[in-house]
Design a protein around this motif. Structure first.
Motif: not given
Length: 108
Positions: A44-63
């Motif tokens: 809902a926040d993404l829909e409301r704010t509509r960020p100008g850019a999104i980066v999907v960083w392939p950082r693994t989070t197995e920790e």
């Protein structure tokens, strides 16, 4: 808005270095902070704010347990990003990619 940047699963350093704010209330999207229970609020926040850019960083989070954003956790958010943002040209084969909002209207 157009001058904003959101980085998944975490990217406060990119926000700082770029000088672009993260417009979302939630700022950290690693397992434990991003859960199935709060994914609807983030969407809902993404829909409301509509960020100008999104980066999907392939950082693994197995920790933290689940290792990959969009696969092991955050699948609905990742699917929303893929439906509403275009991958930047030249980065289509890279694991790190930047998604920009090209149009003012978003698809549900």
């Amino acid at each position: 808005g157009a001058a904003s940047l959101v980085v998944f699963p975490e990217g406060q350093v990119l926000n700082f270095l770029s000088g672009k704010p993260n417009p979302l209330r939630q700022k950290l999207y690693i397992p434990g902070y991003l859960r199935a229970a709060n994914e609807p609020q983030l969407l809902a926040d993404l829909e409301r704010t509509r960020p100008g850019a999104i980066v999907v960083w392939p950082r693994t989070t197995e920790e933290y347990g689940p290792a990959e954003f969009g696969v092991d956790y955050g699948r609905e958010v990742f699917d929303w990003i893929e439906r509403n943002y275009e991958r930047s040209a030249g980065l289509r084969r890279a694991r790190l990619y930047i998604l920009r909002r090209e149009v003012a209207t978003l698809r549900p």
